[in-house]
Enzyme design. Structure first.
Site, PDB file in Angstrom:
ATOM      1  N   SER A 165      35.066  39.771  33.130  1.00  0.00           N
ATOM      2  CA  SER A 165      34.561  38.673  32.316  1.00  0.00           C
ATOM      3  C   SER A 165      35.652  38.184  31.343  1.00  0.00           C
ATOM      4  O   SER A 165      36.727  37.786  31.792  1.00  0.00           O
ATOM      5  CB  SER A 165      33.287  39.131  31.600  1.00  0.00           C
ATOM      6  OG  SER A 165      32.565  38.048  31.088  1.00  0.00           O
ATOM      7  N   ASP A 167      26.900  34.643  40.029  1.00  0.00           N
ATOM      8  CA  ASP A 167      27.208  35.136  38.689  1.00  0.00           C
ATOM      9  C   ASP A 167      26.701  34.147  37.652  1.00  0.00           C
ATOM     10  O   ASP A 167      27.093  32.984  37.645  1.00  0.00           O
ATOM     11  CB  ASP A 167      28.725  35.315  38.550  1.00  0.00           C
ATOM     12  CG  ASP A 167      29.119  36.091  37.305  1.00  0.00           C
ATOM     13  OD1 ASP A 167      28.508  35.869  36.242  1.00  0.00           O
ATOM     14  OD2 ASP A 167      30.047  36.908  37.390  1.00  0.00           O
ATOM     15  N   HIS A 170      26.696  39.747  37.575  1.00  0.00           N
ATOM     16  CA  HIS A 170      27.940  39.534  36.847  1.00  0.00           C
ATOM     17  C   HIS A 170      28.852  40.726  37.075  1.00  0.00           C
ATOM     18  O   HIS A 170      28.574  41.845  36.640  1.00  0.00           O
ATOM     19  CB  HIS A 170      27.622  39.385  35.355  1.00  0.00           C
ATOM     20  CG  HIS A 170      28.796  39.075  34.486  1.00  0.00           C
ATOM     21  ND1 HIS A 170      29.650  38.027  34.732  1.00  0.00           N
ATOM     22  CD2 HIS A 170      29.265  39.675  33.346  1.00  0.00           C
ATOM     23  CE1 HIS A 170      30.581  37.987  33.782  1.00  0.00           C
ATOM     24  NE2 HIS A 170      30.377  38.977  32.942  1.00  0.00           N
TER      25      HIS A 170
END
Length: 480
Positions: A193, A421, A449
């Site tokens: 991320s 995602d 995710h």
């Protein structure tokens, strides 16, 4: 610090330019098998000076010391997530034994975060996180603006000059000092991320000090704040729609609601606009507000395996008038401790985002953005648009516009994207892989995710081989 590197280049690292010399880290036991240390780094790389920031570190030592390759540094994202907590809690489940045998797994709290020199705003986070983030009326927008302005002002007053020194570029320079302190000529890194933005920034600054980079659930560095919010509104809306659809056809779903899950969800949200839901299981007389409910909803969408079933239970309970699980989920995501204190994750998240991303300073721009986003994201569009409002009032703003990172001269860099995602849309991973001169894209078709280490063999196996042997995964890999 001197100008020469303490680390000799390994055969697998390729040619590297001399980096900084840093004293070896003083590791100490912090709960076997983990060891902890602190790295001192310049507070301001641009102007120099004697002020320093302190970076909190943890490592899980390699179990096969005779065949040890080096350190594998990892970051869980956020921004504001603790890499120290990530390694302590998740290293043995994310990284397989073959990786843990050959690498020290090293986590760190980036500057501004947790155990490192932290951003502390001393704001009333309970009140700030309770405000309705889905404003429809003028009064609701005014209440949200007031809350964001109050929070930003508290950060400017109490965190002060540190706010100017928590950018991702500064954190990437810290990462290079960490690499040197670990004794590695080139960096081996796995970032998730926001951690992908940190890793890509490092590669752009130090392309010849890269050994292997895995950037999972990637952020596109070419996006500004508004571009990011546009992408996330669409992806979160899609994930929420799919969650509700899956519940509405499954009588075993805790939020089945007679096959009308979407209608029941809208009733819950509308009710929270009027008044909070009691949370008797949490205790203390607290209730789940709209702000906390939306934190729980968006956070739970990250994980279809765990988050979706938990969200179904929380919403099923909410439909019966009990917001306990929504509030408990929000507390966990926002770093609320049992004693009512908060970690600094919320404060660090705002500080780093607002330091990195140029943002409109006119609050009306966010109202306009909300009106645009609800056309394609009717449930979450206003929530996502309003989530950027804090940066409108932030005490300082970045002066450099976002731009693609090419990292010319870096060895192959692996980028992983998931098609479902919600937080980092697949298009961002595809864009980063194109922008990097040596990017290699791996695709996972499915919800959630993040991909590596979460049980997808056709992602995990080639990534493990890349980390261990620098074998580049096949381009065009699509795992279903």
């Amino acid at each position: 610090m001197t100008a020469s590197s303490t680390a000799a280049a390994s055969p697998s690292a390729g040619r590297v330019t001399p980096g900084p010399s840093v004293a070896p880290l003083a590791w100490s036991d912090c709960g076997a098998p983990f060891q902890c240390a602190t790295l001192s780094v310049p507070l301001d790389y641009a102007t120099g000076g004697t002020a320093v920031a302190h970076i909190g570190l943890i490592r899980l030592p390699a179990t096969d010391r005779a065949r040890r390759i080096g350190a594998l540094v990892t970051n869980p994202g956020g921004p504001g997530g603790s890499g120290v907590d990530f390694v302590r809690q998740d290293a043995t489940s994310i990284f397989p034994a073959a990786i843990r045998e050959r690498f020290d797994i090293v986590g760190f709290d980036p500057r501004g975060v947790g155990l490192s020199t932290p951003v502390r705003c001393q704001a009333d986070l309970e009140a700030y996180l309770s405000v309705d983030p889905d404003p429809v009326t003028t009064a609701q927008w005014t209440a949200l603006e007031t809350a964001d302005r109050t929070f930003a002002t508290a950060c400017g007053t109490n965190a002060g000059p540190l706010l100017a020194d928590v950018s991702t570029v500064s954190a990437a320079r810290d990462l290079d000092l960490l690499r040197a302190a670990l004794g590695d000529a080139a960096l081996t890194y796995v970032g998730y991320s926001y951690g992908t933005l940190l890793g890509a920034t490092y590669a752009g600054l130090f392309p010849d000090r890269v050994r292997a980079l895995v950037l999972d659930a990637a952020v596109d560095p070419a996006l500004d704040l508004v571009g990011r919010l546009r992408g996330q509104a669409s992806s979160f809306e899609g994930a929420l729609d799919r969650f509700l659809a899956s519940c509405s056809v499954d009588p075993h779903c805790a939020f089945y609601e007679g096959g009308a899950s979407a209608r029941a969800f809208d009733r819950i949200v509308a009710g929270l606009d009027r008044q909070p839901l009691p949370a008797p299981l949490v205790g203390g007389g607290r209730a789940a507000t709209a702000g906390e409910a939306w934190s729980a909803i968006l956070g739970a969408l990250y994980s279809p395996g765990f988050g979706w079933p938990y969200l179904a239970r929380a919403l099923g309970l909410a439909a019966a008038g009990d917001g306990s699980l929504l509030l408990a989920t929000a507390d966990a995501l926002n770093g609320r401790k049992p004693d009512g204190e908060y970690s600094n994750e919320v404060e660090a998240n705002s500080a780093i985002n607002c330091a990195d991303e140029p943002a409109p300073t006119d609050p009306a721009a966010y109202m306009t953005l909300a009106q645009q986003l609800v056309r394609t994201a009717p449930r979450v569009g206003r929530v996502l648009a309003a989530s950027g409002l804090t940066c409108a009032f932030w005490p300082m703003h970045p002066t450099v516009a976002p731009a693609p990172i090419t990292a010319a001269g870096a060895p192959p860099i692996v980028v992983i994207g998931g098609t479902g995602d919600p937080a980092t849309p697949y298009a961002w991973s595809a864009a980063l892989a194109r922008e990097l001169s040596s990017g290699v894209l791996l695709t996972r078709t499915g919800e959630g995710h993040g991909s590596y280490g979460l049980g997808t063999p056709c992602i995990d196996a080639p990534v493990d081989a890349y980390l261990l042997d620098l074998t580049v995964p096949a381009r065009g890999t699509d795992c279903r």
